[in-house]
Design an enzyme around this catalytic site. Structure first.
Site: not given
Ligand code: ADP
Ligand code: ZN
Length: 212
Positions: A88, A122, A155, A166
């Site tokens: 990310r 969701r 969530r 986000r």
């Molecule tokens: P979405 O893609 O719907 O935002 P995720 O379930 O992938 O949700 O992630 C939820 C949260 O978990 C993110 O908003 C972040 O805070 C954290 N997170 C997930 N993956 C990462 C990552 N690769 N690096 C940093 N934070 C992460």
């Protein structure tokens, strides 16, 4: 095949990831799911992650990279894997390139209007992570997961204030990855602007991109 999925939060990545990983019989590695599991179990990583996640911020790179690195060492990743929610940031992508070779990156796109609707409606299962939606993916018994009987909830970070944050975080930190992987020639854009009932269209486009 080693696959990475990109796309704005709410584009449906988790749903597509489950289907595609079933088709190719490779594990779906979702850092979001891993963090939620850790938060549920109140582990050290979970408690730390919660302070970032509830605000819609990213968990720090060093913690996230270590988590994924450990996961990729497991046996089930030998014949490929699908990363959903990682990398990310550019720092995460560079760290990933040092561990494995990524074959394809699928970037799912949809209009922000559709995405906001998907996110705010969701609901997910607290136990197994199954995804529902208040309008079109409704559990048979209200609040109860069809697959495992777990509690279906919203969530904290799917509430409007965190959603906005986000999006901002995605545009700033994650969007640069599109250029990063385009330069490597492995990025494919997949149109996900379909009603969720037509998720099979998205999956068939994703398969074409993976098999070309
Ligand atoms: P979405 O893609 O719907 O935002 P995720 O379930 O992938 O949700 O992630 C939820 C949260 O978990 C993110 O908003 C972040 O805070 C954290 N997170 C997930 N993956 C990462 C990552 N690769 N690096 C940093 N934070 C992460
Ligand atoms: Zn469940």
């Amino acid at each position: 095949m080693n696959i990475v999925l990109l796309g704005l939060p709410g584009v449906g990545k988790g749903t597509y990831a489950k289907k595609i990983s079933n088709i190719y019989d490779i594990p779906q590695i979702s850092t979001g799911d891993m963090f939620r599991e850790a938060m549920k179990n109140r582990t050290k990583i979970g408690l730390l992650a919660k302070t970032y996640i509830d605000k819609g911020n990213l968990v720090p790179d060093d913690v996230t990279i270590k988590l994924v690195e450990e996961r990729l060492k497991q046996d089930d990743c030998k014949n490929g894997f699908m990363l959903d929610g990682f990398p990310r940031t550019i720092a995460q992508a560079e760290a990933l390139d040092k561990i494995v070779v990524i074959d394809k990156v699928l970037d799912f796109t949809a209009s922000e209007e559709i995405i906001i609707d998907r996110l705010s409606g969701r609901r997910i299962c607290k136990s197994c992570g199954a995804i529902y939606h208040i309008r079109n993916i409704i559990p048979k018994v209200k609040g109860v997961c069809d697959k495992c009987g777990g509690e279906v909830y919203q969530r904290d970070d799917d509430k409007p204030k965190a959603i906005k944050e986000r999006f901002i975080v995605y545009k700033k930190q994650t969007e640069p990855l599109i250029k990063y992987y385009t330069k490597k020639g492995i990025l494919r854009s997949i149109n996900a602007d379909w009603p969720i009932e037509q998720v099979d269209n998205v999956i068939s486009d994703a398969r074409k991109a993976l098999e070309e």
